[in-house]
Write a protein that holds these residues in place. Sequence first.
Motif, PDB file in Angstrom:
ATOM      1  N   LYS A   1       0.883  -1.182   0.000  1.00 21.51           N
ATOM      2  CA  LYS A   1       0.000   0.000   0.000  1.00 21.51           C
ATOM      3  C   LYS A   1       0.911   1.221   0.000  1.00 21.51           C
ATOM      4  O   LYS A   1       1.735   1.400   0.899  1.00 21.51           O
ATOM      5  CB  LYS A   1      -0.901  -0.003   1.233  1.00 21.51           C
ATOM      6  CG  LYS A   1      -1.777   1.230   1.374  1.00 21.51           C
ATOM      7  CD  LYS A   1      -2.574   1.153   2.680  1.00 21.51           C
ATOM      8  CE  LYS A   1      -3.357   2.438   2.928  1.00 21.51           C
ATOM      9  NZ  LYS A   1      -4.072   2.405   4.230  1.00 21.51           N
TER      10      LYS A   1
ATOM     11  N   ALA B   1       1.573   3.195   5.383  1.00 20.69           N
ATOM     12  CA  ALA B   1       1.725   2.407   4.152  1.00 20.69           C
ATOM     13  C   ALA B   1       2.102   0.972   4.497  1.00 20.69           C
ATOM     14  O   ALA B   1       2.479   0.666   5.633  1.00 20.69           O
ATOM     15  CB  ALA B   1       2.802   3.042   3.273  1.00 20.69           C
TER      16      ALA B   1
ATOM     17  N   ASP C   1       3.367   1.212  -4.380  1.00 16.88           N
ATOM     18  CA  ASP C   1       2.390   0.193  -3.968  1.00 16.88           C
ATOM     19  C   ASP C   1       2.791  -1.213  -4.399  1.00 16.88           C
ATOM     20  O   ASP C   1       2.115  -2.179  -4.052  1.00 16.88           O
ATOM     21  CB  ASP C   1       0.994   0.529  -4.503  1.00 16.88           C
ATOM     22  CG  ASP C   1       0.944   0.626  -6.031  1.00 16.88           C
ATOM     23  OD1 ASP C   1       1.980   0.375  -6.668  1.00 16.88           O
ATOM     24  OD2 ASP C   1      -0.133   0.961  -6.559  1.00 16.88           O
TER      25      ASP C   1
ATOM     26  N   CYS D   1       1.541  -7.451   3.249  1.00 15.81           N
ATOM     27  CA  CYS D   1       1.529  -7.347   1.790  1.00 15.81           C
ATOM     28  C   CYS D   1       0.956  -8.624   1.184  1.00 15.81           C
ATOM     29  O   CYS D   1       0.679  -9.598   1.881  1.00 15.81           O
ATOM     30  CB  CYS D   1       2.943  -7.120   1.258  1.00 15.81           C
ATOM     31  SG  CYS D   1       3.699  -5.555   1.747  1.00 15.81           S
TER      32      CYS D   1
END
Length: 397
Positions: A199, A209, A255, A291
């Motif tokens: 992210k 993130a 990302d 992730c």
Amino acid sequence: MLERIKNIAWEHREQITAWRHEFHANPEVSFQEFETTKRIKNYLEKMGFQNLRVGTAGVETGVVADLNPQKKGPCIALRADIDALPMQEQGNPPYRSKNDGVMHACGHDSHIAMLLGAAQVLKSMENELPGRIRFIFQPSEESPHKSGARAMIEEGVLEGVDAIAGLHIWSSLPAGIVGYKAGPFMASADEWECVVHGKGGHGAVPHLAFDPIVAASAMVGALQTIVSREIDPLEAVVVTCAHIESGTTFNIIPDKAFMEGTVRTFNQEVRSTIPERMERIIKGISDAMRCKSEFKYKNVLPPTVNDKAFTERAAEVARALLGDENVREVVPTMGAEDMGLYLERIPGTFMFLGTYNEAKGTVNPQHHPEYDVDDDVLPLGSALLSAIAWDFFRRKN
């Protein structure tokens, strides 16, 4: 007979060298070896070969020629690869590449010339040979995903063939030295890739993130534990990450991250376990770092494994032909070759012929932009291929 073979090859040394220089000056990349193929076909026809088969995988590249095709005896194949590399030559020999961005930097020009030389030698004694010889001038060795060996095998090049032999010019061996190894000789070559999805966010607030670069970096290190902690230390295995790509600027967390690499080993059983080991590690790190990952693994080329009995006999022939001091057992290399596809199916051998010579400046490794070879080794290679074929018939009869 061995002395006779050596003498005939040496008598043709100027022609063999001229062939090498011609092919070096006119290199072509994988499955684009159109002019190379025409030149090989032309020279074989001048020698008296008939009914040549031209073309591989629907492309007019590659040549197969049979000597004594009507005889019922055993058949041995002799193989050379014919493609060049997509790189710019920086050396300046008189036979420098005329094709910008293409160069014979791996010795395939030498392989063509040596096999043409062997064809010349064996053609001169065809009535004395009790069997058949198939000369395989194979396209596309440098493009493993479009292997010329695989294409030729699928099209039947090994039908009726009992054994196979090949030579590879080798830059790290002294000129004129033959290197051999029974059993595993060159490694498998597989490829893998992974996309890590995170992210994105601002580099100043990384906690907002899910950073795919950090996850990918952790994967690179952790994948090395496959070799160091999961595989028997006596097994030779390489797990390499060779390409990582992610992000666009200094202060943006992207990302996703992409990485790819290669796996090498000599052991087919170990090879079969690597994809699962890699995927387990990659998934574990992805989950731990919030992730997701997409992992792909492709088996490309098997290891090149020389038949023990055939190789040891070929080494004896090399010693008788060139002298004990010019033949040595070498350690296997983690480099790969699609010659292994032939040797999966029939017995045979793949050997190295050294070309390192400081006095002549042939000191650069393969794939170097100033790579060149010592031409004096070429007739030795032609003689050795011819002698291996002759000895094969002698033992069969």
